[in-house]
Enzyme design. Structure first.
Site, PDB file in Angstrom:
ATOM      1  N   TYR A 142       0.716  -0.981  -0.012  1.00  0.00           N
ATOM      2  CA  TYR A 142       0.080   0.094  -0.055  1.00  0.00           C
ATOM      3  C   TYR A 142       0.953   1.143  -0.026  1.00  0.00           C
ATOM      4  O   TYR A 142       0.508   2.408  -0.450  1.00  0.00           O
ATOM      5  CB  TYR A 142      -0.942  -0.126   1.429  1.00  0.00           C
ATOM      6  CG  TYR A 142      -2.145  -0.631   0.983  1.00  0.00           C
ATOM      7  CD1 TYR A 142      -2.162  -2.008   0.740  1.00  0.00           C
ATOM      8  CD2 TYR A 142      -3.628  -0.018   1.110  1.00  0.00           C
ATOM      9  CE1 TYR A 142      -3.546  -2.670   0.636  1.00  0.00           C
ATOM     10  CE2 TYR A 142      -4.507  -0.771   0.779  1.00  0.00           C
ATOM     11  CZ  TYR A 142      -4.529  -2.200   0.793  1.00  0.00           C
ATOM     12  OH  TYR A 142      -5.861  -2.637   0.412  1.00  0.00           O
ATOM     13  N   LYS A 193       2.948 -15.384   1.841  1.00  0.00           N
ATOM     14  CA  LYS A 193       3.474 -15.942   0.817  1.00  0.00           C
ATOM     15  C   LYS A 193       4.954 -16.377   1.034  1.00  0.00           C
ATOM     16  O   LYS A 193       5.797 -15.712   0.083  1.00  0.00           O
ATOM     17  CB  LYS A 193       3.040 -15.477  -0.387  1.00  0.00           C
ATOM     18  CG  LYS A 193       1.454 -15.835  -0.817  1.00  0.00           C
ATOM     19  CD  LYS A 193       1.150 -17.223  -1.440  1.00  0.00           C
ATOM     20  CE  LYS A 193       1.576 -17.182  -2.764  1.00  0.00           C
ATOM     21  NZ  LYS A 193       1.343 -18.627  -3.292  1.00  0.00           N
ATOM     22  N   ASP A 226      -2.868 -18.206   0.007  1.00  0.00           N
ATOM     23  CA  ASP A 226      -3.772 -18.812  -0.780  1.00  0.00           C
ATOM     24  C   ASP A 226      -4.619 -19.998   0.049  1.00  0.00           C
ATOM     25  O   ASP A 226      -5.753 -20.170  -0.098  1.00  0.00           O
ATOM     26  CB  ASP A 226      -3.203 -19.255  -2.168  1.00  0.00           C
ATOM     27  CG  ASP A 226      -2.084 -20.090  -2.070  1.00  0.00           C
ATOM     28  OD1 ASP A 226      -1.344 -20.279  -0.806  1.00  0.00           O
ATOM     29  OD2 ASP A 226      -1.576 -20.901  -2.829  1.00  0.00           O
ATOM     30  N   ASP A 250      -6.558  -7.066   3.430  1.00  0.00           N
ATOM     31  CA  ASP A 250      -7.623  -6.431   2.776  1.00  0.00           C
ATOM     32  C   ASP A 250      -8.528  -7.663   2.025  1.00  0.00           C
ATOM     33  O   ASP A 250      -9.700  -7.490   2.361  1.00  0.00           O
ATOM     34  CB  ASP A 250      -7.042  -5.360   1.600  1.00  0.00           C
ATOM     35  CG  ASP A 250      -7.993  -4.702   1.076  1.00  0.00           C
ATOM     36  OD1 ASP A 250      -9.218  -4.243   1.718  1.00  0.00           O
ATOM     37  OD2 ASP A 250      -8.196  -4.629  -0.163  1.00  0.00           O
ATOM     38  N   ASP A 254     -12.429  -9.313   3.536  1.00  0.00           N
ATOM     39  CA  ASP A 254     -13.815  -9.233   2.670  1.00  0.00           C
ATOM     40  C   ASP A 254     -14.589 -10.661   2.785  1.00  0.00           C
ATOM     41  O   ASP A 254     -15.686 -10.740   2.960  1.00  0.00           O
ATOM     42  CB  ASP A 254     -13.495  -8.823   1.314  1.00  0.00           C
ATOM     43  CG  ASP A 254     -13.828  -7.139   1.195  1.00  0.00           C
ATOM     44  OD1 ASP A 254     -13.733  -6.224   2.107  1.00  0.00           O
ATOM     45  OD2 ASP A 254     -14.340  -6.818   0.082  1.00  0.00           O
TER      46      ASP A 254
HETATM   47  C1  IPM Z   1     -10.454  -1.420   3.209  1.00  0.00           C
HETATM   48  C2  IPM Z   1     -10.743  -0.692   1.629  1.00  0.00           C
HETATM   49  C3  IPM Z   1      -9.541   0.264   1.758  1.00  0.00           C
HETATM   50  C4  IPM Z   1      -8.428  -0.564   1.542  1.00  0.00           C
HETATM   51  C5  IPM Z   1      -9.593   1.077   0.389  1.00  0.00           C
HETATM   52  C6  IPM Z   1     -10.926   2.174   0.290  1.00  0.00           C
HETATM   53  C7  IPM Z   1      -8.504   1.833   0.113  1.00  0.00           C
HETATM   54  O1  IPM Z   1     -10.982  -1.673   0.852  1.00  0.00           O
HETATM   55  O2  IPM Z   1     -10.492  -0.610   4.386  1.00  0.00           O
HETATM   56  O3  IPM Z   1     -10.429  -2.595   3.122  1.00  0.00           O
HETATM   57  O4  IPM Z   1      -7.869  -1.147   0.618  1.00  0.00           O
HETATM   58  O5  IPM Z   1      -7.661  -0.764   2.665  1.00  0.00           O
HETATM   59 MN    MN Z   2     -10.877  -3.520   1.471  1.00  0.00          MN
END
Ligand code: IPM
Ligand code: MN
Length: 369
Positions: A142, A193, A226, A250, A254
């Site tokens: 990042y 990884k 993975d 990240d 999700d």
């Molecule tokens: C998160 C989001 C952010 C990230 C974006 C909005 C920059 O996806 O907080 O998970 O990638 O960290």
């Molecule tokens: Mn995210």
């Protein structure tokens, strides 16, 4: 009673709508004398860009440094797809994380019993799920330099992102993960990884060293990222705490979020180090979900992740455990009572919008008070 300095940054898309419901909960806590707040508010993301050409203003940054904690809604949206990369909405959030050194991102994925059927996985795989993803938030790809796109002489282009980790960054996030595991089920899975990446190799080494020197009472397992992703959808209940880098965190968070039924359910905390003089830990709380521009402004968004983020702020920044418990119990009560926003709706349940969910949470708070 201590007054907590809280900065609200609603941001873009559904951010302002879900933040409006948090404000009602804050008012309720204030009115009932449960907790006391001094609230500031400012712009972030595309909203800030539209007002001052930057995704966060210097004044807002100053407020962020002065606050005891920050609550952020969401940033981004198609409207800003063509703005200069340096000032895109997401850069406002990334600057907050970096400048406040919020290196530890805690993303709990908890499946409420009432929602086990809303998951895309079978009920028995997710019922009772309680995973905590500890994501490194201020390093890795990042922020690593160089980060460029250059023109090559043959008309081609070359893009570079750089993944960098220094051992101190891995060490401090590993400590957070092990310490949190001790308050839970005492198990950490570290994921990287190392079969492909040098940063993965160092990650694995440093996590093992921290474990060996201070946390041998905690069970530690290493998984390749993975494989960890595969295990998360195969048998998610094997996990207690997962510690991982910025990018894998990240992605995996999700995935974990969706296991619980909806991205609209999950709050998160981003914590910095403890400041020597004040003893305060810098902290920002935000939903895991994004700005969801497709439903923004329609009053459809689920405010639970945002309200849950306030509960996390009460717990981790303000030591207001009772207020945090009350909010979390109210959320569970509302779900058990069958109230649902569209993202978690199933047949036979009561469908409400954003404000309707806020009403239901307040009614539940009243009922329990
Ligand atoms: C998160 C989001 C952010 C990230 C974006 C909005 C920059 O996806 O907080 O998970 O990638 O960290
Ligand atoms: Mn995210």
């Amino acid at each position: 009673m201590a007054t907590h300095k809280l900065l609200l940054l609603p941001g873009d898309g559904i951010g302002p709508e879900v933040m409006a419901e948090v404000k009602r909960v804050i008012d309720w806590l204030d009115r009932r004398g449960v907790a006391s707040f001094a609230i500031e508010e400012d712009l972030v993301g595309g909203a800030a860009y539209d007002s001052c050409g930057l995704p966060i203003s210097e004044e807002a940054m100053a407020k962020a440094f002065a606050a005891d904690a920050i609550l952020l809604g969401a940033v981004g949206g198609a409207k800003w797809a063509h703005v200069n990369y340096e000032v895109r909405p997401e850069a406002g959030l990334l600057r907050l994380r970096k400048d406040l050194q919020l290196f530890a991102n805690l993303r709990p994925a908890v499946c409420y019993p009432a929602l086990a059927d809303a998951s895309s996985l079978k009920r028995e795989l997710v019922e009772g799920l309680d995973v905590l993803i500890v994501r490194e938030l201020t390093g890795g790809v990042y922020f690593g330099e160089p980060k460029t796109i250059t023109d090559l002489s043959d008309g081609q282009k070359r893009a570079i992102d750089t993944q960098i980790y220094e051992s101190y960054e891995i060490e401090r996030i590993a400590r957070v993960a092990f310490e949190l595991a001790r308050t839970r089920r005492n198990k950490v899975v570290s994921t990287e990884k190392h079969n492909v990446m040098k940063t993965g190799l160092l990650w694995k080494q440093v996590v093992s060293e921290v474990h060996g020197s201070s946390f041998e009472d905690v069970a530690l397992e290493h998984q390749l990222a993975d494989s960890c992703g595969m295990q998360l959808v195969r048998a998610p209940k094997q996990f207690d705490v997962i510690v991982t880098d910025n990018l894998f965190g990240d992605i995996l968070s999700d995935v974990a979020a969706m296991l619980t039924g909806s991205l609209g359910m999950l709050p998160s905390a981003s914590l910095g180090g403890v400041e020597e003089v004040s003893g305060r830990r810098r902290a920002l709380y935000e939903p895991v979900h994004g700005a969801a521009p497709d439903i923004a402004g329609k009053g459809l968004a689920n405010p639970i992740a945002m309200v849950g983020s306030l509960a996390m702020a009460l717990r981790y920044s303000f030591g207001e455990l009772e207020a945090a418990d009350r909010i979390e119990a109210a959320i569970a009560g509302v779900l058990a009572g069958g109230v649902r926003t569209a993202d978690i709706y199933s047949e036979g349940k009561t469908r409400v919008g954003t404000a309707g969910m806020g009403d239901a949470i307040l009614a539940e708070l009243d009922k329990a008070a």
